[in-house]
Enzyme design. Structure first.
Site, PDB file in Angstrom:
ATOM      1  N   ARG A   1      16.618  12.451 -12.883  1.00 27.94           N
ATOM      2  CA  ARG A   1      17.611  12.447 -14.023  1.00 27.94           C
ATOM      3  C   ARG A   1      18.871  12.626 -13.574  1.00 27.94           C
ATOM      4  O   ARG A   1      19.910  12.007 -14.268  1.00 27.94           O
ATOM      5  CB  ARG A   1      17.152  13.765 -15.061  1.00 27.94           C
ATOM      6  CG  ARG A   1      15.973  13.375 -15.796  1.00 27.94           C
ATOM      7  CD  ARG A   1      15.407  14.783 -16.230  1.00 27.94           C
ATOM      8  NE  ARG A   1      14.212  14.803 -16.901  1.00 27.94           N
ATOM      9  CZ  ARG A   1      13.041  14.695 -16.754  1.00 27.94           C
ATOM     10  NH1 ARG A   1      12.549  14.218 -15.451  1.00 27.94           N
ATOM     11  NH2 ARG A   1      12.014  14.323 -17.552  1.00 27.94           N
TER      12      ARG A   1
ATOM     13  N   GLY B   1       5.900   7.331 -12.129  1.00 28.56           N
ATOM     14  CA  GLY B   1       5.962   7.463 -13.674  1.00 28.56           C
ATOM     15  C   GLY B   1       7.138   7.601 -14.034  1.00 28.56           C
ATOM     16  O   GLY B   1       7.572   6.983 -15.354  1.00 28.56           O
TER      17      GLY B   1
ATOM     18  N   ASP C   1       1.231  19.306 -13.778  1.00 25.10           N
ATOM     19  CA  ASP C   1       1.248  18.962 -12.338  1.00 25.10           C
ATOM     20  C   ASP C   1       0.378  19.979 -11.477  1.00 25.10           C
ATOM     21  O   ASP C   1       0.230  19.456 -10.209  1.00 25.10           O
ATOM     22  CB  ASP C   1       2.721  18.559 -11.823  1.00 25.10           C
ATOM     23  CG  ASP C   1       3.437  17.428 -12.334  1.00 25.10           C
ATOM     24  OD1 ASP C   1       2.485  16.405 -13.081  1.00 25.10           O
ATOM     25  OD2 ASP C   1       4.439  17.296 -12.611  1.00 25.10           O
TER      26      ASP C   1
ATOM     27  N   ARG D   1      -7.075  12.853 -12.021  1.00 31.55           N
ATOM     28  CA  ARG D   1      -7.155  14.027 -11.365  1.00 31.55           C
ATOM     29  C   ARG D   1      -8.417  14.996 -11.864  1.00 31.55           C
ATOM     30  O   ARG D   1      -8.771  15.856 -10.921  1.00 31.55           O
ATOM     31  CB  ARG D   1      -5.682  14.970 -11.310  1.00 31.55           C
ATOM     32  CG  ARG D   1      -4.734  14.065 -10.637  1.00 31.55           C
ATOM     33  CD  ARG D   1      -3.350  14.960 -10.596  1.00 31.55           C
ATOM     34  NE  ARG D   1      -2.401  14.411  -9.888  1.00 31.55           N
ATOM     35  CZ  ARG D   1      -1.052  14.726  -9.962  1.00 31.55           C
ATOM     36  NH1 ARG D   1      -0.592  15.261 -10.911  1.00 31.55           N
ATOM     37  NH2 ARG D   1      -0.162  13.910  -9.077  1.00 31.55           N
TER      38      ARG D   1
ATOM     39  N   ARG E   1      -0.596  14.942  -4.762  1.00 33.92           N
ATOM     40  CA  ARG E   1      -0.974  16.045  -5.078  1.00 33.92           C
ATOM     41  C   ARG E   1      -2.486  16.685  -4.756  1.00 33.92           C
ATOM     42  O   ARG E   1      -2.966  17.630  -4.276  1.00 33.92           O
ATOM     43  CB  ARG E   1      -0.671  16.588  -6.434  1.00 33.92           C
ATOM     44  CG  ARG E   1       0.630  16.559  -6.918  1.00 33.92           C
ATOM     45  CD  ARG E   1       1.270  17.126  -8.031  1.00 33.92           C
ATOM     46  NE  ARG E   1       2.410  16.578  -8.631  1.00 33.92           N
ATOM     47  CZ  ARG E   1       3.750  16.951  -8.293  1.00 33.92           C
ATOM     48  NH1 ARG E   1       3.789  17.706  -7.146  1.00 33.92           N
ATOM     49  NH2 ARG E   1       4.776  16.375  -9.106  1.00 33.92           N
TER      50      ARG E   1
END
Ligand code: S3P
Length: 437
Positions: A31, A99, A320, A351, A392
């Site tokens: 951002r 993403g 996450d 996931r 992850r």
């Protein structure tokens, strides 16, 4: 920067000790580049994540005519071109694995006078984009995707956007942020309502860049026609990267680890609440603020965990962190129940499926559900894990391996560079048994 490798050998390992720092926050880094580029003036970003995802966003804005300097590693100086200063690129804009990059850019680029083509890697190319295309189209955008709403995205420029009042069907900060970025250029007011509040970095950063915006958990509104004014951004360490070490220090006996200057937004730290309910010993040391974001050191000592039922409302606050939570749950006494987490199926990998398959192959008894799992605590055996190219998943199994009876080989780990490029050196400095192989 370490060489990307195809695999790791991890564990079994001893206690985690000392103090470590993890890299800058991925969400905030993306951002900061986007708003810095659209601002008037020069934005200096400190603590920028030198990961592949956020570097891809930098390259996209360079392609769009923004000058971005790197005076030092983890620092960027962005020479903003103003709200209407971007230039179209004849070449495709490569978002890599990100993403966040692609969905936020879709909103921002839908309002430009030029056409754009957004592409990504194999994982990103299978992730749903309909969730941003549909509301952006309602604002007047024209975006073509592949069958099923998949990337690449062809964004048609020269469209006049108008604000809408939109209730997002899924709790997604990426969808919300895409609409807010489009809303900067739209006529009238853009309102986004969420079923559960999600991370509010876009809202806070727009406000720090001087854009009038009103937000409360679950609803945000802004109008077009203002100016972004450059401001410096201090990026805190990424809670999601810290999470692997928090779980490792919790489950490995004898551990006592300090993780420094971690971003503590309540919209990110749901894992701490769940781990504490499971019996974890996590102390928040010296809470303070960096660039308006709450930050603290985390002191984590080993503790015996017990299973819990994870309440559905907390899911967006730890979206996450589920791979890390699956590992903590597998190391706990009793069963942990996760429901209402179907979004996990459309992350960098599915996931739920990747964690269920990996934990089963290490001997954990686990029931899979469409929107979660029931994980029965047990002992990890050795074995081989396929991370499916998901950063992850790879890091979570490196943590699980510390308690395994024998070594765990983890394949397809190159994408760890998207969010935590120095994971092997940081984790081994903390005491993890982990090596490239
Ligand atoms: C992000 C939002 C979340 C999260 C992702 C980063 C962001 O995605 O999973 O890693 O920076 O806005 P969703 O909005 O799809 O839940």
């Amino acid at each position: 920067m370490p060489m990307p490798t195809e695999g790791w050998v991890a564990g079994p390992g001893g206690p985690l000790r000392g103090s470590v720092r993890v890299p800058g926050d991925k969400s905030i880094s993306h951002r900061a580049v986007m708003l810095g580029a659209l601002a008037e003036g020069t934005t200096r970003v400190r603590g920028f994540l030198e990961g592949e995802d956020t570097r891809a966003t930098v390259r996209v804005f360079e392609q769009l005519g923004v000058r971005i300097e790197t005076p030092n590693a983890s620092e960027r100086v962005i020479h903003g071109v103003g709200l209407h200063g971007l230039q179209g690129s004849g070449a495709a804009l490569e978002c890599g694995n990100a993403g966040t990059g692609m969905r936020l850019l879709a909103g921002l680029l839908a309002a430009q006078p030029f056409d754009s083509l957004l592409i990504g890697d194999a994982s990103l190319s299978s992730r749903p984009m309909h969730r941003v295309i549909e509301p952006l189209s309602a604002m007047g955008a024209r975006i073509d995707a592949e069958t099923g709403g998949l990337p690449p995205l062809r964004i048609h420029g020269g469209r006049l956007l108008h604000g809408i009042d939109y209730a997002t069907p899924v709790a997604s900060a990426q969808v919300k942020s895409a609409l807010l970025l489009a809303g900067l250029f739209a006529q009238g007011e853009t309102v986004v309502r969420e079923p559960h509040p999600t991370r509010d970095y876009t809202e806070r950063m727009l406000s720090a860049f001087g854009w009038p915006i009103v937000f409360a958990p679950g609803v945000v509104r802004l109008s077009g026609g203002h100016v972004l004014r450059a401001t410096d951004v201090d990026v805190p360490a990424d809670f999601s990267s810290a999470a692997f070490l928090v779980v490792a220090a919790t489950i490995v006996p004898g551990s006592d680890l300090l993780i420094e200057a971690v971003g503590m937004s309540p919209r990110r730290t749901g894992l701490l609440r769940v781990l504490r309910a499971m019996g974890a010993d996590i102390e928040t040391v010296e809470p303070r603020e960096h660039s308006g974001e709450p930050v603290a050191d985390l002191r984590v000592r080993h503790a015996a965990l017990h299973g819990v039922e994870v309440p559905g409302y907390i899911v967006p606050d730890m979206i996450d962190e589920f791979p890390a939570l699956f590992v903590a749950a597998a190391a706990a006494r009793g069963a942990t129940v996760i429901r209402g987490a179907g979004e996990l199926r459309v992350k960098e990998s599915d996931r739920i499926a990747t964690m269920v398959a990996g934990l089963r192959s290490l001997g954990i008894v686990i029931e899979e559900a469409a929107d979660g799992a029931v994980i029965n605590g047990g002992r990890f055996g050795g074995g081989t894990i396929d991370s499916h190219g998901d950063h992850r998943i790879a890091m979570s199994f490196a943590v699980a391996a510390q308690l395994a009876r024998s070594e765990v080989r983890i394949n397809d780990v190159a994408n760890v560079t998207t969010s935590f490029p120095d994971f092997v050196s940081t984790a081994t400095a903390a005491g993890l048994a982990l090596r490239n192989a």
